[in-house]
Design a protein around this motif. Structure first.
Motif, PDB file in Angstrom:
ATOM      1  N   LEU A  54       0.830  -1.208   0.000  1.00  0.00           N
ATOM      2  CA  LEU A  54       0.000   0.000   0.000  1.00  0.00           C
ATOM      3  C   LEU A  54       0.864   1.257   0.000  1.00  0.00           C
ATOM      4  O   LEU A  54       0.569   2.224  -0.714  1.00  0.00           O
ATOM      5  N   VAL A  55       1.933   1.246   0.782  1.00  0.00           N
ATOM      6  CA  VAL A  55       2.851   2.392   0.805  1.00  0.00           C
ATOM      7  C   VAL A  55       3.471   2.560  -0.580  1.00  0.00           C
ATOM      8  O   VAL A  55       3.564   3.668  -1.107  1.00  0.00           O
ATOM      9  N   ASP A  56       3.903   1.449  -1.172  1.00  0.00           N
ATOM     10  CA  ASP A  56       4.493   1.491  -2.511  1.00  0.00           C
ATOM     11  C   ASP A  56       3.459   1.984  -3.526  1.00  0.00           C
ATOM     12  O   ASP A  56       3.765   2.795  -4.405  1.00  0.00           O
ATOM     13  N   LEU A  57       2.224   1.498  -3.387  1.00  0.00           N
ATOM     14  CA  LEU A  57       1.152   1.908  -4.284  1.00  0.00           C
ATOM     15  C   LEU A  57       0.852   3.392  -4.121  1.00  0.00           C
ATOM     16  O   LEU A  57       0.677   4.105  -5.107  1.00  0.00           O
ATOM     17  N   HIS A  58       0.818   3.902  -2.879  1.00  0.00           N
ATOM     18  CA  HIS A  58       0.609   5.338  -2.644  1.00  0.00           C
ATOM     19  C   HIS A  58       1.747   6.149  -3.252  1.00  0.00           C
ATOM     20  O   HIS A  58       1.527   7.208  -3.845  1.00  0.00           O
ATOM     21  N   SER A  59       2.963   5.637  -3.132  1.00  0.00           N
ATOM     22  CA  SER A  59       4.127   6.332  -3.686  1.00  0.00           C
ATOM     23  C   SER A  59       4.018   6.394  -5.210  1.00  0.00           C
ATOM     24  O   SER A  59       4.254   7.442  -5.829  1.00  0.00           O
ATOM     25  N   LYS A  60       3.640   5.266  -5.823  1.00  0.00           N
ATOM     26  CA  LYS A  60       3.488   5.234  -7.276  1.00  0.00           C
ATOM     27  C   LYS A  60       2.313   6.111  -7.718  1.00  0.00           C
ATOM     28  O   LYS A  60       2.384   6.770  -8.757  1.00  0.00           O
ATOM     29  N   THR A  61       1.239   6.137  -6.926  1.00  0.00           N
ATOM     30  CA  THR A  61       0.094   6.997  -7.231  1.00  0.00           C
ATOM     31  C   THR A  61       0.510   8.458  -7.180  1.00  0.00           C
ATOM     32  O   THR A  61       0.157   9.247  -8.068  1.00  0.00           O
ATOM     33  N   ASP A  62       1.268   8.823  -6.142  1.00  0.00           N
ATOM     34  CA  ASP A  62       1.762  10.202  -6.048  1.00  0.00           C
ATOM     35  C   ASP A  62       2.648  10.539  -7.249  1.00  0.00           C
ATOM     36  O   ASP A  62       2.567  11.632  -7.823  1.00  0.00           O
ATOM     37  N   GLU A  63       3.509   9.581  -7.619  1.00  0.00           N
ATOM     38  CA  GLU A  63       4.396   9.777  -8.772  1.00  0.00           C
ATOM     39  C   GLU A  63       3.563   9.949 -10.052  1.00  0.00           C
ATOM     40  O   GLU A  63       3.834  10.843 -10.865  1.00  0.00           O
ATOM     41  N   MET A  64       2.523   9.112 -10.228  1.00  0.00           N
ATOM     42  CA  MET A  64       1.672   9.198 -11.411  1.00  0.00           C
ATOM     43  C   MET A  64       0.898  10.513 -11.410  1.00  0.00           C
ATOM     44  O   MET A  64       0.724  11.132 -12.462  1.00  0.00           O
ATOM     45  N   GLU A  65       0.421  10.969 -10.254  1.00  0.00           N
ATOM     46  CA  GLU A  65      -0.285  12.242 -10.180  1.00  0.00           C
ATOM     47  C   GLU A  65       0.657  13.398 -10.541  1.00  0.00           C
ATOM     48  O   GLU A  65       0.258  14.353 -11.217  1.00  0.00           O
ATOM     49  N   GLY A  66       1.913  13.306 -10.113  1.00  0.00           N
ATOM     50  CA  GLY A  66       2.908  14.325 -10.489  1.00  0.00           C
ATOM     51  C   GLY A  66       3.131  14.345 -11.991  1.00  0.00           C
ATOM     52  O   GLY A  66       3.194  15.408 -12.615  1.00  0.00           O
ATOM     53  N   LYS A  67       3.241  13.159 -12.594  1.00  0.00           N
ATOM     54  CA  LYS A  67       3.408  13.079 -14.048  1.00  0.00           C
ATOM     55  C   LYS A  67       2.172  13.602 -14.765  1.00  0.00           C
ATOM     56  O   LYS A  67       2.269  14.281 -15.781  1.00  0.00           O
ATOM     57  N   LEU A  68       0.976  13.284 -14.213  1.00  0.00           N
ATOM     58  CA  LEU A  68      -0.266  13.757 -14.802  1.00  0.00           C
ATOM     59  C   LEU A  68      -0.330  15.281 -14.764  1.00  0.00           C
ATOM     60  O   LEU A  68      -0.703  15.909 -15.749  1.00  0.00           O
ATOM     61  N   GLU A  69       0.072  15.870 -13.620  1.00  0.00           N
ATOM     62  CA  GLU A  69       0.104  17.329 -13.518  1.00  0.00           C
ATOM     63  C   GLU A  69       1.080  17.915 -14.540  1.00  0.00           C
ATOM     64  O   GLU A  69       0.799  18.931 -15.176  1.00  0.00           O
ATOM     65  N   GLY A  70       2.233  17.257 -14.709  1.00  0.00           N
ATOM     66  CA  GLY A  70       3.207  17.698 -15.705  1.00  0.00           C
ATOM     67  C   GLY A  70       2.635  17.626 -17.114  1.00  0.00           C
ATOM     68  O   GLY A  70       2.828  18.535 -17.915  1.00  0.00           O
ATOM     69  N   LEU A  71       1.924  16.531 -17.408  1.00  0.00           N
ATOM     70  CA  LEU A  71       1.305  16.390 -18.729  1.00  0.00           C
ATOM     71  C   LEU A  71       0.204  17.430 -18.937  1.00  0.00           C
ATOM     72  O   LEU A  71       0.078  17.990 -20.029  1.00  0.00           O
ATOM     73  N   GLU A  72      -0.592  17.673 -17.903  1.00  0.00           N
ATOM     74  CA  GLU A  72      -1.630  18.694 -18.023  1.00  0.00           C
ATOM     75  C   GLU A  72      -1.014  20.067 -18.250  1.00  0.00           C
ATOM     76  O   GLU A  72      -1.516  20.865 -19.041  1.00  0.00           O
ATOM     77  N   SER A  73       0.100  20.338 -17.570  1.00  0.00           N
ATOM     78  CA  SER A  73       0.810  21.607 -17.759  1.00  0.00           C
ATOM     79  C   SER A  73       1.348  21.697 -19.195  1.00  0.00           C
ATOM     80  O   SER A  73       1.257  22.742 -19.833  1.00  0.00           O
ATOM     81  N   GLU A  74       1.895  20.590 -19.703  1.00  0.00           N
ATOM     82  CA  GLU A  74       2.420  20.553 -21.075  1.00  0.00           C
ATOM     83  C   GLU A  74       1.277  20.747 -22.083  1.00  0.00           C
ATOM     84  O   GLU A  74       1.430  21.465 -23.077  1.00  0.00           O
ATOM     85  N   ILE A  75       0.132  20.136 -21.832  1.00  0.00           N
ATOM     86  CA  ILE A  75      -1.033  20.304 -22.711  1.00  0.00           C
ATOM     87  C   ILE A  75      -1.463  21.765 -22.723  1.00  0.00           C
ATOM     88  O   ILE A  75      -1.740  22.340 -23.791  1.00  0.00           O
ATOM     89  N   ALA A  76      -1.508  22.399 -21.544  1.00  0.00           N
ATOM     90  CA  ALA A  76      -1.892  23.817 -21.472  1.00  0.00           C
ATOM     91  C   ALA A  76      -0.897  24.673 -22.242  1.00  0.00           C
ATOM     92  O   ALA A  76      -1.282  25.609 -22.958  1.00  0.00           O
ATOM     93  N   ARG A  77       0.408  24.370 -22.123  1.00  0.00           N
ATOM     94  CA  ARG A  77       1.444  25.122 -22.842  1.00  0.00           C
ATOM     95  C   ARG A  77       1.260  24.951 -24.352  1.00  0.00           C
ATOM     96  O   ARG A  77       1.322  25.919 -25.117  1.00  0.00           O
ATOM     97  N   ILE A  78       1.004  23.721 -24.783  1.00  0.00           N
ATOM     98  CA  ILE A  78       0.816  23.449 -26.217  1.00  0.00           C
ATOM     99  C   ILE A  78      -0.443  24.149 -26.731  1.00  0.00           C
ATOM    100  O   ILE A  78      -0.442  24.741 -27.815  1.00  0.00           O
ATOM    101  N   GLU A  79      -1.522  24.116 -25.957  1.00  0.00           N
ATOM    102  CA  GLU A  79      -2.750  24.798 -26.358  1.00  0.00           C
ATOM    103  C   GLU A  79      -2.521  26.304 -26.470  1.00  0.00           C
ATOM    104  O   GLU A  79      -3.024  26.955 -27.385  1.00  0.00           O
ATOM    105  N   SER A  80      -1.725  26.845 -25.548  1.00  0.00           N
ATOM    106  CA  SER A  80      -1.401  28.273 -25.601  1.00  0.00           C
ATOM    107  C   SER A  80      -0.617  28.593 -26.872  1.00  0.00           C
ATOM    108  O   SER A  80      -0.896  29.585 -27.547  1.00  0.00           O
ATOM    109  N   LYS A  81       0.339  27.726 -27.200  1.00  0.00           N
ATOM    110  CA  LYS A  81       1.111  27.940 -28.439  1.00  0.00           C
ATOM    111  C   LYS A  81       0.213  27.814 -29.662  1.00  0.00           C
ATOM    112  O   LYS A  81       0.366  28.566 -30.625  1.00  0.00           O
ATOM    113  N   LEU A  82      -0.723  26.872 -29.626  1.00  0.00           N
ATOM    114  CA  LEU A  82      -1.651  26.736 -30.741  1.00  0.00           C
ATOM    115  C   LEU A  82      -2.506  27.989 -30.898  1.00  0.00           C
ATOM    116  O   LEU A  82      -2.761  28.435 -32.020  1.00  0.00           O
ATOM    117  N   ASP A  83      -2.940  28.555 -29.777  1.00  0.00           N
ATOM    118  CA  ASP A  83      -3.708  29.804 -29.834  1.00  0.00           C
ATOM    119  C   ASP A  83      -2.863  30.922 -30.447  1.00  0.00           C
ATOM    120  O   ASP A  83      -3.348  31.693 -31.278  1.00  0.00           O
TER     121      ASP A  83
END
Length: 154
Positions: A16-45
């Motif tokens: 469970l600790v390992d799973l929480h750690s991986k979940t936190d890591e995945m959420e961090g990557k997801l936030e990074g991807l969402e930030s990258e998507i926002a940056r790309i959308e801004s460039k497209l605009d």
């Protein structure tokens, strides 16, 4: 048996600790991807705005090109009309005969040598080119002694 159960719980807790750690890591990557998507959308605009500006400038260029073509056509017609007026004036006006016996048409329109030559050819004449000193003096004298009224030809 209690020991096996504790060991299993410890294993589950570690997973469970390992799973929480991986979940936190995945959420961090997801936030990074969402930030990258926002940056790309801004460039497209930004690119869309640039495309719109390019299209606007392209339309303006086409409009300006049409205006220039229209002005060019109008000027060409005006030049043609002026040449026709010069030819018509020449037909109705007596040429000047100088002391050397040659006839000259004097034009008050300012032209460079090439345009003067072209004009003379268009009316079936040749640009004056005195061959001797006497011809030159006669020509210059004829120009200087003419009255202003005589000079007023197109």
């Amino acid at each position: 048996m209690a020991k096996d159960m504790n060991d299993q719980w410890d294993e589950v807790a570690l997973k469970l600790v390992d799973l929480h750690s991986k979940t936190d890591e995945m959420e961090g990557k997801l936030e990074g991807l969402e930030s990258e998507i926002a940056r790309i959308e801004s460039k497209l605009d930004e690119q869309e705005l640039k495309v719109q500006e390019f299209e606007r400038l392209h339309e303006k260029r086409a409009s300006n090109r049409k205006i220039i073509q229209d002005k060019h056509t109008a000027l060409a017609l005006e030049i043609e009309s002026l040449y026709k007026q010069d030819v018509d004036c020449l037909k109705t006006r007596v040429l000047h005969r100088l002391e050397n016996g040659k006839k000259y048409h004097f034009s008050a329109v300012k032209r460079d040598w090439y345009e003067s030559r072209k004009y003379c050819q268009s009316i079936g004449m040749q640009l004056a080119s005195p061959k001797t000193g006497d011809d030159l003096l006669t020509f210059i004298g004829g120009c200087l002694h003419r009255t202003w009224d005589e000079k007023q030809v197109t």
